[in-house]
Design a protein around this motif. Structure first.
Motif, PDB file in Angstrom:
ATOM      1  N   GLY A 140     -58.748  52.643  32.883  1.00 21.65           N
ATOM      2  CA  GLY A 140     -58.425  53.854  33.622  1.00 21.65           C
ATOM      3  C   GLY A 140     -57.603  54.800  32.783  1.00 21.65           C
ATOM      4  O   GLY A 140     -57.049  54.423  31.761  1.00 21.65           O
ATOM      5  N   ASN A 141     -57.517  56.026  33.272  1.00 24.98           N
ATOM      6  CA  ASN A 141     -56.900  57.078  32.481  1.00 24.98           C
ATOM      7  C   ASN A 141     -55.579  57.555  33.054  1.00 24.98           C
ATOM      8  O   ASN A 141     -55.155  58.670  32.765  1.00 24.98           O
ATOM      9  CB  ASN A 141     -57.856  58.271  32.385  1.00 24.98           C
ATOM     10  CG  ASN A 141     -59.136  57.883  31.688  1.00 24.98           C
ATOM     11  OD1 ASN A 141     -59.116  57.158  30.707  1.00 24.98           O
ATOM     12  ND2 ASN A 141     -60.256  58.343  32.219  1.00 24.98           N
ATOM     13  N   THR A 159     -41.049  57.169  33.029  1.00 26.39           N
ATOM     14  CA  THR A 159     -41.196  56.671  31.656  1.00 26.39           C
ATOM     15  C   THR A 159     -39.863  56.150  31.126  1.00 26.39           C
ATOM     16  O   THR A 159     -39.838  55.161  30.398  1.00 26.39           O
ATOM     17  CB  THR A 159     -41.722  57.769  30.719  1.00 26.39           C
ATOM     18  OG1 THR A 159     -40.784  58.840  30.700  1.00 26.39           O
ATOM     19  CG2 THR A 159     -43.068  58.280  31.152  1.00 26.39           C
ATOM     20  N   THR A 213     -47.727  38.100  30.794  1.00 29.18           N
ATOM     21  CA  THR A 213     -48.115  39.362  30.164  1.00 29.18           C
ATOM     22  C   THR A 213     -49.218  40.029  30.969  1.00 29.18           C
ATOM     23  O   THR A 213     -50.234  39.407  31.270  1.00 29.18           O
ATOM     24  CB  THR A 213     -48.628  39.090  28.737  1.00 29.18           C
ATOM     25  OG1 THR A 213     -47.603  38.461  28.005  1.00 29.18           O
ATOM     26  CG2 THR A 213     -49.020  40.395  28.054  1.00 29.18           C
ATOM     27  N   PRO A 214     -49.022  41.299  31.363  1.00 28.66           N
ATOM     28  CA  PRO A 214     -50.060  41.960  32.147  1.00 28.66           C
ATOM     29  C   PRO A 214     -51.334  42.163  31.333  1.00 28.66           C
ATOM     30  O   PRO A 214     -51.298  42.298  30.115  1.00 28.66           O
ATOM     31  CB  PRO A 214     -49.427  43.305  32.516  1.00 28.66           C
ATOM     32  CG  PRO A 214     -48.271  43.471  31.608  1.00 28.66           C
ATOM     33  CD  PRO A 214     -47.857  42.121  31.139  1.00 28.66           C
ATOM     34  N   TRP A 226     -49.622  62.022  31.024  1.00 26.03           N
ATOM     35  CA  TRP A 226     -49.187  62.636  29.761  1.00 26.03           C
ATOM     36  C   TRP A 226     -49.614  64.098  29.717  1.00 26.03           C
ATOM     37  O   TRP A 226     -48.830  64.981  29.386  1.00 26.03           O
ATOM     38  CB  TRP A 226     -49.800  61.870  28.588  1.00 26.03           C
ATOM     39  CG  TRP A 226     -49.308  62.283  27.238  1.00 26.03           C
ATOM     40  CD1 TRP A 226     -48.217  61.789  26.582  1.00 26.03           C
ATOM     41  CD2 TRP A 226     -49.876  63.261  26.367  1.00 26.03           C
ATOM     42  NE1 TRP A 226     -48.085  62.399  25.357  1.00 26.03           N
ATOM     43  CE2 TRP A 226     -49.086  63.305  25.201  1.00 26.03           C
ATOM     44  CE3 TRP A 226     -50.983  64.102  26.455  1.00 26.03           C
ATOM     45  CZ2 TRP A 226     -49.355  64.152  24.135  1.00 26.03           C
ATOM     46  CZ3 TRP A 226     -51.254  64.951  25.395  1.00 26.03           C
ATOM     47  CH2 TRP A 226     -50.447  64.974  24.255  1.00 26.03           C
ATOM     48  N   LEU A 227     -50.858  64.346  30.099  1.00 24.77           N
ATOM     49  CA  LEU A 227     -51.386  65.709  30.099  1.00 24.77           C
ATOM     50  C   LEU A 227     -50.660  66.559  31.143  1.00 24.77           C
ATOM     51  O   LEU A 227     -50.318  67.716  30.894  1.00 24.77           O
ATOM     52  CB  LEU A 227     -52.879  65.657  30.407  1.00 24.77           C
ATOM     53  CG  LEU A 227     -53.755  66.781  29.869  1.00 24.77           C
ATOM     54  CD1 LEU A 227     -53.603  66.878  28.360  1.00 24.77           C
ATOM     55  CD2 LEU A 227     -55.199  66.516  30.235  1.00 24.77           C
ATOM     56  N   ASN A 232     -39.462  52.752  32.626  1.00 22.68           N
ATOM     57  CA  ASN A 232     -40.370  51.831  31.951  1.00 22.68           C
ATOM     58  C   ASN A 232     -39.842  51.445  30.579  1.00 22.68           C
ATOM     59  O   ASN A 232     -39.976  50.291  30.153  1.00 22.68           O
ATOM     60  CB  ASN A 232     -41.747  52.486  31.776  1.00 22.68           C
ATOM     61  CG  ASN A 232     -42.614  52.306  33.002  1.00 22.68           C
ATOM     62  OD1 ASN A 232     -42.343  51.443  33.835  1.00 22.68           O
ATOM     63  ND2 ASN A 232     -43.642  53.119  33.124  1.00 22.68           N
ATOM     64  N   ASP A 233     -39.251  52.403  29.888  1.00 20.40           N
ATOM     65  CA  ASP A 233     -38.781  52.132  28.532  1.00 20.40           C
ATOM     66  C   ASP A 233     -37.512  51.300  28.518  1.00 20.40           C
ATOM     67  O   ASP A 233     -37.328  50.467  27.646  1.00 20.40           O
ATOM     68  CB  ASP A 233     -38.501  53.449  27.801  1.00 20.40           C
ATOM     69  CG  ASP A 233     -39.778  54.109  27.310  1.00 20.40           C
ATOM     70  OD1 ASP A 233     -40.842  53.505  27.493  1.00 20.40           O
ATOM     71  OD2 ASP A 233     -39.701  55.214  26.752  1.00 20.40           O
ATOM     72  N   GLU A 285     -52.402  56.906  32.520  1.00 17.33           N
ATOM     73  CA  GLU A 285     -51.358  57.311  31.576  1.00 17.33           C
ATOM     74  C   GLU A 285     -51.751  58.587  30.838  1.00 17.33           C
ATOM     75  O   GLU A 285     -50.905  59.416  30.535  1.00 17.33           O
ATOM     76  CB  GLU A 285     -51.084  56.185  30.579  1.00 17.33           C
ATOM     77  CG  GLU A 285     -50.368  54.985  31.188  1.00 17.33           C
ATOM     78  CD  GLU A 285     -48.953  55.322  31.657  1.00 17.33           C
ATOM     79  OE1 GLU A 285     -48.322  56.216  31.074  1.00 17.33           O
ATOM     80  OE2 GLU A 285     -48.494  54.690  32.623  1.00 17.33           O
ATOM     81  N   MET A 286     -53.039  58.743  30.562  1.00 21.67           N
ATOM     82  CA  MET A 286     -53.469  59.970  29.891  1.00 21.67           C
ATOM     83  C   MET A 286     -53.252  61.167  30.812  1.00 21.67           C
ATOM     84  O   MET A 286     -52.761  62.208  30.380  1.00 21.67           O
ATOM     85  CB  MET A 286     -54.941  59.885  29.499  1.00 21.67           C
ATOM     86  CG  MET A 286     -55.448  61.155  28.850  1.00 21.67           C
ATOM     87  SD  MET A 286     -57.129  61.055  28.267  1.00 21.67           S
ATOM     88  CE  MET A 286     -58.017  61.182  29.795  1.00 21.67           C
ATOM     89  N   HIS A 287     -53.596  61.004  32.086  1.00 22.16           N
ATOM     90  CA  HIS A 287     -53.434  62.121  33.009  1.00 22.16           C
ATOM     91  C   HIS A 287     -51.968  62.483  33.197  1.00 22.16           C
ATOM     92  O   HIS A 287     -51.617  63.662  33.237  1.00 22.16           O
ATOM     93  CB  HIS A 287     -54.088  61.787  34.354  1.00 22.16           C
ATOM     94  CG  HIS A 287     -55.592  61.789  34.281  1.00 22.16           C
ATOM     95  ND1 HIS A 287     -56.364  60.825  34.862  1.00 22.16           N
ATOM     96  CD2 HIS A 287     -56.446  62.625  33.654  1.00 22.16           C
ATOM     97  CE1 HIS A 287     -57.638  61.069  34.606  1.00 22.16           C
ATOM     98  NE2 HIS A 287     -57.708  62.160  33.877  1.00 22.16           N
ATOM     99  N   ALA A 333     -54.724  44.037  29.972  1.00 22.39           N
ATOM    100  CA  ALA A 333     -54.977  45.402  29.509  1.00 22.39           C
ATOM    101  C   ALA A 333     -55.484  46.228  30.679  1.00 22.39           C
ATOM    102  O   ALA A 333     -56.236  45.746  31.521  1.00 22.39           O
ATOM    103  CB  ALA A 333     -56.005  45.392  28.386  1.00 22.39           C
ATOM    104  N   THR A 334     -55.037  47.471  30.747  1.00 18.87           N
ATOM    105  CA  THR A 334     -55.389  48.303  31.881  1.00 18.87           C
ATOM    106  C   THR A 334     -56.583  49.179  31.548  1.00 18.87           C
ATOM    107  O   THR A 334     -56.702  49.700  30.455  1.00 18.87           O
ATOM    108  CB  THR A 334     -54.208  49.206  32.264  1.00 18.87           C
ATOM    109  OG1 THR A 334     -53.709  49.829  31.078  1.00 18.87           O
ATOM    110  CG2 THR A 334     -53.110  48.416  32.923  1.00 18.87           C
TER     111      THR A 334
END
Lengths: 162, 251
Positions: free
Chosen positions: A47-48, A120, A41-42, A54-55, A123-124, A50-52, A44-45
């Motif tokens: 950094g932002n 994405t 299991t990786p 998404w935006l 990834n899904d 995924e937020m960037h 926890a990451t």
């Protein structure tokens, strides 16, 4: 979802004679949940990223609505529609820096928007880490190739080519 | 959707009893590695709940039928199951509301390990729940009186306080089903409950946890969770509010 039940060795257990194989002391293996924590299991990451991304999807989407619809309108509807498009038409348009910037922006935003969307999706839906990795590598290669090629064409376009 | 007017159309009798077939997904690892559907037909009041029918089957027809239930009144959240392809609480679903003229399918919620029949291993679900620190975090001395909060501050997170941790939302989420580490809607709802609580001081920490690669950004806004929630929590809205908090925090 992976449905490996790790009972490959007991091929006969699939049908009616399952009773003979499994008992109270020897229960069938259950399907592990996707979220089970294992050694692989990786972490926890931080950094932002995924937020960037998404935006970026939201903002580039808004800009692309204008760019792409405008592009389609000019190319396919106005001034005689698709029949007018030829080398001369493209050469005339790219003589102006405005259309160069328009097309360059559209190329970059559309490619990154689409690539991130596909990322994405991969990834899904990719079930195995290897599949996921190689699908993404294929995606990134195609994206980089297309973006670089398009950019090169826009910047080095020569209307006097023979 | 089910129409209430259809109730009783399935062989109505004077007593209100109807004959209903329940198609239940059975799995017993001590017998077979494969799950299979098994039909049970019983005469039952159409105004009874699915849980009553499961009880009748267990008590009168097949004692090996295994399912969870505690309070049986929609509070404890033990009996979330997939009824007619939708996640619901068996104790809040009336038989007349789910087309009893056709066989009613009952199966375990998806995305979690089925241990037996309708019982799943909830550990990964609660692992995600624990990860978001679902408890009040404050600093300084404990006040001698209660921690005051205005009505508006309380109303801010009122919706997400209603969660009963039944896992109906999380196990309806297609991102949770797939091979990932996504926290799932329920964990985010319970993080939301504390992030927007004016008395709590660890909102930033929780946001950082949910900013993870498998945090709120994996939500694809399919609204399955909002549809599934037996408490009517606007789950997807809560997730979007966490996203907005994460973005406005930075920009």
């Amino acid at each position: 979802m992976s449905t490996e039940t790790a009972n490959a060795g007991t091929g006969a257990a699939g049908s009616a004679d399952g009773e003979r194989t499994y008992s109270v002391d020897n229960p069938a293996p259950v399907i592990a949940p996707p979220r089970a924590r294992t050694g692989k299991t990786p972490k926890a990451t931080r950094g932002n990223f995924e937020m960037h991304t998404w935006l970026f999807m939201r903002l580039s989407g808004i800009v692309l609505v204008v760019l792409v619809l405008g592009h389609l309108l000019i190319q396919l509807v106005l001034d005689g529609g698709v029949t007018k498009i030829g080398f001369a038409f493209v050469a005339g348009r790219w003589a102006s820096p405005f259309w160069q910037v328009w097309d360059l922006l559209m190329l970059w935003l559309a490619m990154l928007h689409g690539a991130n969307g596909l990322r994405t999706v991969v990834n899904d839906y990719a079930e195995r880490d290897n599949t996921r990795f190689w699908l993404k590598m294929l995606l990134y290669t195609a994206t980089v190739f297309t973006v670089l090629l398009g950019t090169l064409v826009i910047f080095t376009f020569d209307p006097n080519i023979r | 959707m089910e129409q209430p007017g259809q109730s009783g159309t399935a062989e109505p009798t004077t007593s209100g009893m109807i004959t209903v077939t329940f198609r239940i997904r059975r799995f017993n690892p001590e017998v077979s590695a494969d799950a299979s559907w098994e039909d049970f037909t019983l005469e039952i009041d159409s105004k009874d709940r699915v849980l009553d029918a499961l009880h009748r089957i267990k008590w009168e027809q097949d004692g090996t039928l295994t399912f969870r239930r505690s309070c049986a009144h929609g509070i404890c959240g033990s009996d979330a199951m997939r009824i007619n392809g939708r996640n619901r609480l068996a104790c809040k679903t009336l038989i007349k509301d789910i087309s009893p003229e056709k066989p009613i399918t009952v199966e375990a919620i998806k995305g979690l390990t089925v241990l037996k029949d309708l019982v799943v291993d909830m550990e990964p679900f609660f692992q995600a729940y624990r990860d978001v620190m679902p408890f009040l975090v404050t600093s300084g001395n404990e006040p001698t009186r209660e921690r005051f909060q205005s009505d508006e501050d309380r109303a801010r997170f009122d919706d997400t306080t209603k969660c009963i941790l039944c896992a109906a939302c999380t196990s309806s989420c297609p991102i949770y089903w797939n091979d990932g580490q996504y926290f799932g809607p329920a964990a985010i709802v319970n993080a939301h409950r504390f992030i927007f609580d004016s008395r709590d001081e660890a909102g930033e920490q929780r946001l950082e946890i949910l900013n993870d690669k498998d945090g709120v950004w994996r939500c694809r806004t399919t609204f399955n969770c909002t549809d599934a929630c037996p408490r009517g929590i606007e789950v997807t809205k809560a997730i979007q509010e966490v996203k907005r908090a994460l973005i406005t925090r930075r920009f």
